[in-house]
Design an enzyme around this catalytic site. Structure first.
Site, PDB file in Angstrom:
ATOM      1  N   ARG A   1      -9.511  -0.431  12.071  1.00  0.00           N
ATOM      2  CA  ARG A   1      -8.487   0.488  12.571  1.00  0.00           C
ATOM      3  C   ARG A   1      -8.881   1.859  12.062  1.00  0.00           C
ATOM      4  O   ARG A   1      -9.305   1.991  10.920  1.00  0.00           O
ATOM      5  CB  ARG A   1      -7.126   0.099  11.998  1.00  0.00           C
ATOM      6  CG  ARG A   1      -6.033   1.126  12.287  1.00  0.00           C
ATOM      7  CD  ARG A   1      -4.695   0.695  11.693  1.00  0.00           C
ATOM      8  NE  ARG A   1      -4.322   1.501  10.548  1.00  0.00           N
ATOM      9  CZ  ARG A   1      -3.709   1.045   9.464  1.00  0.00           C
ATOM     10  NH1 ARG A   1      -3.428  -0.248   9.349  1.00  0.00           N
ATOM     11  NH2 ARG A   1      -3.395   1.849   8.486  1.00  0.00           N
TER      12      ARG A   1
ATOM     13  N   HIS B   1       2.945   4.815  12.583  1.00  0.00           N
ATOM     14  CA  HIS B   1       3.212   4.871  11.130  1.00  0.00           C
ATOM     15  C   HIS B   1       4.139   6.065  10.938  1.00  0.00           C
ATOM     16  O   HIS B   1       3.701   7.209  10.951  1.00  0.00           O
ATOM     17  CB  HIS B   1       1.897   5.045  10.382  1.00  0.00           C
ATOM     18  CG  HIS B   1       2.046   5.171   8.888  1.00  0.00           C
ATOM     19  ND1 HIS B   1       1.869   4.108   8.019  1.00  0.00           N
ATOM     20  CD2 HIS B   1       2.328   6.232   8.091  1.00  0.00           C
ATOM     21  CE1 HIS B   1       2.043   4.519   6.772  1.00  0.00           C
ATOM     22  NE2 HIS B   1       2.328   5.798   6.784  1.00  0.00           N
TER      23      HIS B   1
ATOM     24  N   HIS C   1      40.405  -1.255  10.597  1.00  0.00           N
ATOM     25  CA  HIS C   1      39.136  -1.967  10.787  1.00  0.00           C
ATOM     26  C   HIS C   1      39.288  -3.450  10.453  1.00  0.00           C
ATOM     27  O   HIS C   1      38.815  -4.319  11.176  1.00  0.00           O
ATOM     28  CB  HIS C   1      38.052  -1.367   9.878  1.00  0.00           C
ATOM     29  CG  HIS C   1      37.582  -0.018  10.315  1.00  0.00           C
ATOM     30  ND1 HIS C   1      36.259   0.289  10.515  1.00  0.00           N
ATOM     31  CD2 HIS C   1      38.274   1.119  10.588  1.00  0.00           C
ATOM     32  CE1 HIS C   1      36.143   1.553  10.889  1.00  0.00           C
ATOM     33  NE2 HIS C   1      37.360   2.083  10.945  1.00  0.00           N
TER      34      HIS C   1
ATOM     35  N   HIS D   1      -6.917  -0.697   3.089  1.00  0.00           N
ATOM     36  CA  HIS D   1      -6.944   0.737   3.378  1.00  0.00           C
ATOM     37  C   HIS D   1      -8.146   1.370   2.702  1.00  0.00           C
ATOM     38  O   HIS D   1      -8.524   0.959   1.610  1.00  0.00           O
ATOM     39  CB  HIS D   1      -5.655   1.368   2.824  1.00  0.00           C
ATOM     40  CG  HIS D   1      -5.051   2.427   3.687  1.00  0.00           C
ATOM     41  ND1 HIS D   1      -4.766   3.693   3.221  1.00  0.00           N
ATOM     42  CD2 HIS D   1      -4.651   2.413   4.978  1.00  0.00           C
ATOM     43  CE1 HIS D   1      -4.214   4.395   4.204  1.00  0.00           C
ATOM     44  NE2 HIS D   1      -4.118   3.650   5.279  1.00  0.00           N
TER      45      HIS D   1
ATOM     46  N   THR E   1       2.672  11.625   9.434  1.00  0.00           N
ATOM     47  CA  THR E   1       2.510  11.683   7.975  1.00  0.00           C
ATOM     48  C   THR E   1       3.631  12.438   7.271  1.00  0.00           C
ATOM     49  O   THR E   1       3.993  12.106   6.149  1.00  0.00           O
ATOM     50  CB  THR E   1       1.123  12.280   7.658  1.00  0.00           C
ATOM     51  OG1 THR E   1       0.145  11.460   8.313  1.00  0.00           O
ATOM     52  CG2 THR E   1       0.832  12.332   6.173  1.00  0.00           C
TER      53      THR E   1
ATOM     54  N   HIS F   1       6.881   8.315   8.962  1.00  0.00           N
ATOM     55  CA  HIS F   1       7.556   8.684   7.711  1.00  0.00           C
ATOM     56  C   HIS F   1       8.986   9.116   8.009  1.00  0.00           C
ATOM     57  O   HIS F   1       9.317   9.538   9.112  1.00  0.00           O
ATOM     58  CB  HIS F   1       6.753   9.759   6.968  1.00  0.00           C
ATOM     59  CG  HIS F   1       5.691   9.147   6.104  1.00  0.00           C
ATOM     60  ND1 HIS F   1       5.884   8.866   4.775  1.00  0.00           N
ATOM     61  CD2 HIS F   1       4.440   8.705   6.418  1.00  0.00           C
ATOM     62  CE1 HIS F   1       4.785   8.295   4.287  1.00  0.00           C
ATOM     63  NE2 HIS F   1       3.896   8.178   5.254  1.00  0.00           N
TER      64      HIS F   1
ATOM     65  N   ARG G   1       0.847  -1.201   0.000  1.00  0.00           N
ATOM     66  CA  ARG G   1       0.000   0.000   0.000  1.00  0.00           C
ATOM     67  C   ARG G   1       0.884   1.254   0.000  1.00  0.00           C
ATOM     68  O   ARG G   1       1.053   1.907  -1.017  1.00  0.00           O
ATOM     69  CB  ARG G   1      -0.960  -0.040   1.202  1.00  0.00           C
ATOM     70  CG  ARG G   1      -2.153   0.895   1.084  1.00  0.00           C
ATOM     71  CD  ARG G   1      -1.861   2.344   1.457  1.00  0.00           C
ATOM     72  NE  ARG G   1      -1.443   2.496   2.850  1.00  0.00           N
ATOM     73  CZ  ARG G   1      -0.947   3.631   3.342  1.00  0.00           C
ATOM     74  NH1 ARG G   1      -0.786   4.708   2.570  1.00  0.00           N
ATOM     75  NH2 ARG G   1      -0.568   3.709   4.608  1.00  0.00           N
ATOM     76  N   GLU G   2       1.489   1.567   1.146  1.00  0.00           N
ATOM     77  CA  GLU G   2       2.384   2.739   1.199  1.00  0.00           C
ATOM     78  C   GLU G   2       3.528   2.589   0.190  1.00  0.00           C
ATOM     79  O   GLU G   2       3.900   3.546  -0.496  1.00  0.00           O
ATOM     80  CB  GLU G   2       2.964   2.878   2.613  1.00  0.00           C
ATOM     81  CG  GLU G   2       3.975   4.009   2.776  1.00  0.00           C
ATOM     82  CD  GLU G   2       3.337   5.377   2.972  1.00  0.00           C
ATOM     83  OE1 GLU G   2       2.489   5.515   3.868  1.00  0.00           O
ATOM     84  OE2 GLU G   2       3.690   6.314   2.232  1.00  0.00           O
TER      85      GLU G   2
HETATM   86  C1  HCA Z   1      -1.877   7.928   3.113  1.00  0.00           C
HETATM   87  C2  HCA Z   1      -1.717   8.391   4.520  1.00  0.00           C
HETATM   88  C3  HCA Z   1      -0.886   7.552   5.450  1.00  0.00           C
HETATM   89  C4  HCA Z   1      -1.771   6.659   6.316  1.00  0.00           C
HETATM   90  C5  HCA Z   1      -1.067   5.929   7.398  1.00  0.00           C
HETATM   91  C6  HCA Z   1      -1.874   4.856   8.101  1.00  0.00           C
HETATM   92  C7  HCA Z   1      -0.092   8.566   6.320  1.00  0.00           C
HETATM   93  O1  HCA Z   1      -0.921   8.041   2.331  1.00  0.00           O
HETATM   94  O2  HCA Z   1      -2.948   7.495   2.732  1.00  0.00           O
HETATM   95  O3  HCA Z   1      -2.909   4.410   7.587  1.00  0.00           O
HETATM   96  O4  HCA Z   1      -1.482   4.452   9.194  1.00  0.00           O
HETATM   97  O5  HCA Z   1       1.120   8.599   6.239  1.00  0.00           O
HETATM   98  O6  HCA Z   1      -0.744   9.344   7.012  1.00  0.00           O
HETATM   99  O7  HCA Z   1       0.037   6.748   4.753  1.00  0.00           O
HETATM  100 CU    CU Z   2       2.080   7.099   5.103  1.00  0.00          CU
END
Ligand code: HCA
Ligand code: CU
Length: 381
Positions: free
Chosen positions: A136, A198, A292, A76, A170, A200, A12-13
């Site tokens: 979720r 989650h 090393h 999702h 995010t 980034h 997904r991501e």
């Molecule tokens: C997206 C948003 C998401 C959702 C993360 C999650 C984010 O790209 O749709 O569902 O836990 O980074 O907020 O990836």
């Molecule tokens: Cu994300």
């Protein structure tokens, strides 16, 4: 539970990486590989994005039903009635409904007030829940939201039927301290809720922030293989699980299979990782400087945080003018060759004068032949 579960979101991501599109065949192979290495939850995609994604998700859910995949299958979905109904029609284990909760997202993306958003979240979570799946709620941009409002969001989602909430960083602005604090406070306010981190990687802190979130109470950690995802991606699976092993002594997945899944996702995505990528990058267990190399030959712990075998790798020494006697001797002995000290000295001297990037075993034999006038290559091969 004492240790977190991994939710892998490569499908997904990871597919939100510019230039990446997975074929159905790759999607299924990746899902199976993730299940095989022991991933607890697989986020397989959003069926409303495109018809081929929807049909691949269907097939993955079939494989789950016949026991070929063991992980929980998460789909999702936007917080939109039609999208949730499509997601539910596929009968996944769980639907993850996402909605922006920072003032920036509320004002410019959703054009809703905080109050209106709470109503939408409650309605959409209970709609998903009414289809008999686990739910979720993802609080998108949670790390930039007002913390008291975020706590209200979590309560609202919980009361509407979500047993988990993802706290999404995010745009990657958490620090470890802040992540720990946010998770601790949410957990104190709503103890019954399961929390996902989650994270980034915009500032390269996704792994650190995920570890800190777990200390604060997160029990699911989102990752992608090779750290794929929007912009700088999210927490790389390989790095998080190896760091967790180092710091907590626990294998969350089959660590020795990491190189295999790295290569699989490189092939599927067309994106090759850097040689310096932690844990699975080409260089990560190869030692260069003479100091090393001598250290590692005496005891690998001098320059390795974990033994390469733990993560399915092997140790190597690169040879060039940085190398010293010990490494050159080691490389010769690995080929079954031992030479008198004065010959070794000459080989070292020769190597120091060469300006090549990296000497292979064969190059070393060639040098040896030049010095000794003996046919080393014929002997080895
Ligand atoms: C997206 C948003 C998401 C959702 C993360 C999650 C984010 O790209 O749709 O569902 O836990 O980074 O907020 O990836
Ligand atoms: Cu994300």
């Amino acid at each position: 539970r004492r240790h977190p579960i991994i939710l892998d979101s490569t499908l997904r991501e990871g597919e939100q990486t510019p230039g990446v599109v997975f074929s159905e065949e790759w999607r299924i192979r990746i899902a199976k590989a993730l299940s095989d290495i022991g991933i607890g939850m697989i986020e397989v995609g959003d069926p409303n994005v495109a018809p081929d994604i929807k049909s691949a998700i269907k097939k993955i859910i079939e494989l789950k039903k016949v026991g070929e995949i063991n992980s929980e299958i998460v789909v999702h979905s936007r917080a939109v009635k039609q999208d949730i109904e499509t997601a539910a029609s596929l009968e996944p284990d769980r639907i993850a409904v996402f909605y922006g909760v920072s003032d920036i997202h509320l004002k410019y993306k959703h054009r809703k007030t905080r109050e209106e958003a709470l109503q939408i979240i409650a309605d959409m979570v209970s709609l998903a829940k009414s289809h008999g799946v686990s739910v979720r709620f993802t609080a998108e941009d949670a790390s930039r939201a007002d913390l008291n409002y975020l706590i209200q969001v979590v309560k609202t989602a919980y009361e509407a039927g979500a047993d988990r909430v993802s706290i999404a960083d995010t745009v990657g602005v958490f620090t470890p301290d802040r992540a720990r604090e946010v998770f601790t406070k949410i957990k104190a306010a709503v103890p019954e809720i399961g929390l996902d981190i989650h994270a980034h990687n915009d500032f390269g802190m996704a792994v650190a922030n995920s570890l800190a979130a777990v200390e604060g109470g997160a029990d699911v950690v989102h990752t992608t293989v090779n750290g794929l995802g929007e912009r700088a991606g999210i927490t790389p699976l390989q790095v998080f699980v190896a760091a967790y092993y180092y710091h907590k002594g626990v294998r969350l997945v089959k660590l020795e299979k990491l190189p295999e899944i790295t290569a699989m996702v490189e092939a599927a995505s067309g994106i090759t990782i850097m040689p310096t990528f932690p844990i699975v990058g080409e260089n990560v267990f190869t030692h260069k400087a003479g100091v090393h190399q001598a250290g590692v030959i005496a005891n690998p712990e001098t320059y390795e945080p974990i033994p390469p075998e733990v993560v399915g790798r092997t140790r190597d020494f690169s040879l060039d003018k940085y190398s010293g006697r010990k490494a050159i001797q080691y490389r010769l002995e690995r080929m079954g060759i031992s030479v008198p000290p004065e010959v070794l000295d000459k080989v070292v001297e020769e190597v120091k004068q060469m300006n090549v990037r990296r000497l292979r075993d064969d190059d070393l034999l060639e040098i040896l032949e030049k010095i000794t006038n003996m046919a080393y290559r014929a002997r080895v091969n």
